[in-house]
Design an enzyme around this catalytic site. Structure first.
Site, PDB file in Angstrom:
ATOM      1  N   SER A 163      32.215  82.692  35.712  1.00  7.75           N
ATOM      2  CA  SER A 163      30.930  82.101  35.324  1.00  7.75           C
ATOM      3  C   SER A 163      30.882  80.595  35.594  1.00  7.75           C
ATOM      4  O   SER A 163      29.809  80.043  35.854  1.00  7.75           O
ATOM      5  CB  SER A 163      30.622  82.392  33.855  1.00  7.75           C
ATOM      6  OG  SER A 163      31.689  81.991  33.025  1.00  7.75           O
ATOM      7  N   HIS A 167      31.169  76.429  31.868  1.00  8.18           N
ATOM      8  CA  HIS A 167      29.813  76.480  32.415  1.00  8.18           C
ATOM      9  C   HIS A 167      29.309  75.073  32.750  1.00  8.18           C
ATOM     10  O   HIS A 167      28.776  74.828  33.839  1.00  8.18           O
ATOM     11  CB  HIS A 167      28.863  77.146  31.421  1.00  8.18           C
ATOM     12  CG  HIS A 167      29.159  78.587  31.185  1.00  8.18           C
ATOM     13  ND1 HIS A 167      28.472  79.361  30.275  1.00  8.18           N
ATOM     14  CD2 HIS A 167      30.097  79.413  31.740  1.00  8.18           C
ATOM     15  CE1 HIS A 167      28.947  80.585  30.291  1.00  8.18           C
ATOM     16  NE2 HIS A 167      29.943  80.639  31.160  1.00  8.18           N
TER      17      HIS A 167
END
Length: 282
Positions: free
Chosen positions: A205, A262
């Protein structure tokens, strides 16, 4: 900037459909009559090989060029996996990491692949010293957490985004440049998560957000037709990032969201997009 030849085509072939398709996607090009053949030219070196392949597939009837909006991508319909070896390789490594992370393919390997060394003490985990691990030459730990996945939804969500976004970069940048992008941004994401606090984390991610950051900045400062994605996708991913930062999502999942990864990936991707745009402008 000089014009670069892409492909020669027969004089009797009507290229109106192809030219209209390229114009709709903002690709600066021209088609000239060279006497014995027609020639397609572009000014963007990165577009030469992808456009030549797209044109050949169109000539063979393998691709139907749709009439769409400026936000449609010039990526060929139904691309063959063989066109994107780097993306496929990343997906295969992620799948192997998922089998390890979900204790299907040897969960005992997880401590060797995490950012920090791990050991089981009683009912809990004890983190080893990361600096000592680096001193022992365990540099793979900077990268390998990106391939670990700890659930089916985890690997499916990241895998779909890597396929959808990553192959665009591979088509434009080339496999090796794309792999360098993944390496650098994955390490940046993992380091950012480590700085946020000791934890067992993994997943692509961080790289997904690096892709979002790159596409966001690249399309803002130096648009490229094959990198065009609907603005709503970027908006959705940014809103999702903010929601995750509030901690709400952690209440509904086992574990917690790797927000540091992230944010780190997003910033690294944005920086790469801005810098690459600057190089192209010069």
């Amino acid at each position: 900037m000089n014009w670069i030849p892409v492909k020669q085509l027969p004089l009797d072939r009507d290229l109106t459909e192809l030219s209209r398709f390229l114009h709709q996607r903002g690709l600066l090009h021209r088609i000239t009559d060279e006497g014995q053949h027609q020639e397609i030219w572009v000014q963007d070196p990165a577009m030469v090989d992808p456009l030549a392949e797209l044109t050949e597939r169109w000539l063979q009837g393998e691709v139907v060029l749709p009439e769409g909006t400026q936000h449609r991508s010039a990526m060929p319909e139904g691309p063959s996996p063989r066109q994107f070896p780097a993306t496929i390789g990343l997906l295969l490594l992620s799948a192997a990491g998922a089998l390890i992370g979900m204790n299907i393919f040897g969960g005992a390997l997880v401590p060797a692949l995490t950012f920090q060394p791990l050991s089981l003490v009683g009912n809990g985990l004890e983190f080893g010293d990361w600096g000592e691990a680096m001193g022992r030459g365990e540099f793979w730990r900077l990268l390998t957490p990106s391939f670990l996945h700890f659930g089916l939804f985890h690997i499916l969500f990241n895998g779909l985004w890597i396929w959808e976004l990553g192959r665009r970069l591979e088509a434009v940048l080339g496999a090796w440049h794309y792999l360098l992008f993944v390496l650098v941004t994955a390490v940046a994401a993992n380091v950012a998560q480590f700085v946020a606090g000791p934890s067992v984390f993994g997943g692509m991610s961080g790289v997904v957000y690096a892709l979002i950051g790159y596409l966001w900045m690249r399309q803002r400062f130096s648009p490229h037709p094959m990198l065009a994605i609907p603005p709503g996708i970027i908006g959705f991913m940014l809103v999702w990032l903010v929601i995750c930062l509030t901690g709400v999502v952690d209440k509904f999942i086992s574990g917690s969201v790797a927000n540091g990864a992230h944010v780190g990936g997003l910033l690294a991707g944005m920086a790469w997009g801005i810098l690459s745009s600057g190089r192209r402008a010069s």
